[in-house]
Motif scaffolding. Structure first.
Motif: not given
Ligand SMILES: *Cc1c(COP(=O)(O)O)cnc(C)c1O
Length: 435
Positions: A356-357, A360, A390, A408, A410, A412-414
């Protein structure tokens, strides 16, 4: 062109640095298998974006609507227009969208306390409701100001094989029944989410018995997962959280209700005070964020749904039982993965956190949570504390140790969070790749 290829190579090697090559290849296979489902989600997003944009335009949203009010907050046009926009998007008569609504549970409690009176009876059509509502109803705790303390009776009609027992529900209705509540999302339960069409079916049968029974829908996690919403199939009152779907990951706090005017008034009188209702409540500097979050919500929900679909396919390829299963319909953003042991559940959540952003570097541990009666482990690496639109993952520490993955903003992040979860299990010797 050359530079671009180079970049792709770099991205690939970054992924390979982080994750086992077998995991990456299974994920790529999951993406291929999920292609049709992902495309269907795009169509839902497209329709819902048009719906949201249309409402903004119909109400002529302007920059002036973002200016908040102070003090009592009378004549706050931004707040009023936002109420109306929510009502239009959800196909309801009226809306109540407030940062002063502190959570989904609070929004639901307003619907209940605002419209039920002593001697009334509430029936839950979808079995025992979400955990945090147990104390609201009075299933747990005593002299807490619950519905029970106010002389409001409750009963739940258990699900049968994950489906609403409409016959049982109809039989359970008495002259005292004032409200039937329907939970759209699965919550922490191994049951399918309800489609809006199924919700409509339930409402139709209830109204046949007594058209004055208030049909209430807990819409948490369901918003924008389909192209219609519960009021469009006859729901009288609907509630949800702004740090879930309709806040689009932007709303910093809040909740909403939409529905028939008189029931919205009931909830508003409970939120403020009888007589003050919807007319009060300073918005400070929050209006723009609530508008902007709503604007993003259809696409953010789409990203969350795509991620849930990919998690289902990958989990399935890795040999876990998942719900919804690949190809099964979904009407919320939650993906359940049965992990079978507390060690795996803990590792999975810790992996999501690592991917996670925010936060983390911290590692979640199981703990007691207010409103829940078992230990829960929660991974939440979000910009907004506790936001589950998120990426987030949680699960109660009880067999069969199910991880509930949701949100999530996005895909790509997920995917990083998802792959980190399985990677963590692998590194702890809790996951074996199929041959
Ligand atoms: C999240 C949720 C709630 C409660 O919302 P909170 O914001 O956590 O209080 C209620 N019902 C369902 C189905 C939910 O998913």
């Amino acid at each position: 062109m050359f530079g671009r290829n180079n970049m792709n190579l770099n991205v690939l090697s970054l992924m390979e640095e982080k994750f086992h090559p077998k995991l990456i290849s299974l994920y790529n296979l999951a993406k291929e298998k999920a292609a049709d489902e992902l495309m269907k989600i795009e169509q839902i997003v497209e329709t819902n974006c048009l719906k949201v944009l249309g409402a903004f335009q119909n109400y002529g949203v302007r920059e002036i609507h973002f200016h908040g009010s102070t003090g009592y907050g009378y004549d706050d046009y931004g707040r009023e227009v936002l109420d109306n926009i929510y009502a239009e998007i959800f196909g309801a008569e009226a809306g109540l969208v407030r940062w002063q609504i502190m959570s989904g549970t609070h929004a639901i409690a307003l619907a209940l306390f605002g419209n039920l009176r002593p001697g009334d009876e509430l029936i839950a059509a979808t079995g025992l409701p979400y955990d945090t509502l147990h104390e609201v109803i009075g299933l747990r705790g005593s002299n807490t100001g619950s519905l029970k303390d106010w002389g409001i009776d409750f009963k739940a009609v258990p699900l049968q094989n994950g489906k609403v027992d409409i016959e049982g529900l109809v039989k359970s209705i008495t002259p005292k029944t004032k409200m039937v509540s329907i939970q759209r999302s699965r919550g922490y339960a191994w049951r399918p989410s309800l489609s809006v069409e199924e919700i409509g079916q339930i409402i139709k049968e209830v109204k046949k018995i007594n058209k004055d029974i208030i049909c209430f829908v807990d819409n948490c996690y369901g918003e924008f997962t389909q192209i219609i919403e519960p009021p469009q199939v006859g729901a009288d009152l609907v509630a949800g959280s702004l740090i879930k779907n309709p806040g689009g990951g932007i709303a910093p706090t809040g909740g909403y209700l939409v529905g028939k005017k008189k029931y919205i008034h009931g909830a508003a009188n409970r939120l403020s005070a009888p007589g003050l209702g919807r007319k009060i409540g300073a918005t400070l500097d929050i209006n723009r964020l609530l508008y902007q979050g709503l604007f993003f919500a259809p696409s953010v929900v789409g990203e969350a749904m795509k991620s849930a679909v990919l998690a289902a396919y990958l989990g399935d390829l890795l040999g876990f039982v998942v719900s919804p299963a690949p190809g099964e319909s979904r009407c919320d953003i939650v993906q359940a993965i049965e992990l079978g042991s507390p060690e795996r559940l803990i590792a999975f959540c810790q992996g999501v956190q690592k991917g996670s952003p925010i936060d983390s570097v911290v590692s979640p541990e199981p703990s007691d949570m207010p409103g829940y009666d078992t230990q829960i482990i929660m991974a939440a690496g979000a910009f907004i504390f506790g936001s589950s639109i998120e990426i987030s993952c949680d699960g109660p520490l009880i067999p069969p140790y199910i991880a509930y993955l949701q949100g999530g903003v996005h895909v790509n992040y997920n995917q990083v969070a998802l792959l980190s979860a399985f990677q963590e299990m692998y590194e702890k010797g809790l996951l074996f790749f199929p041959q």
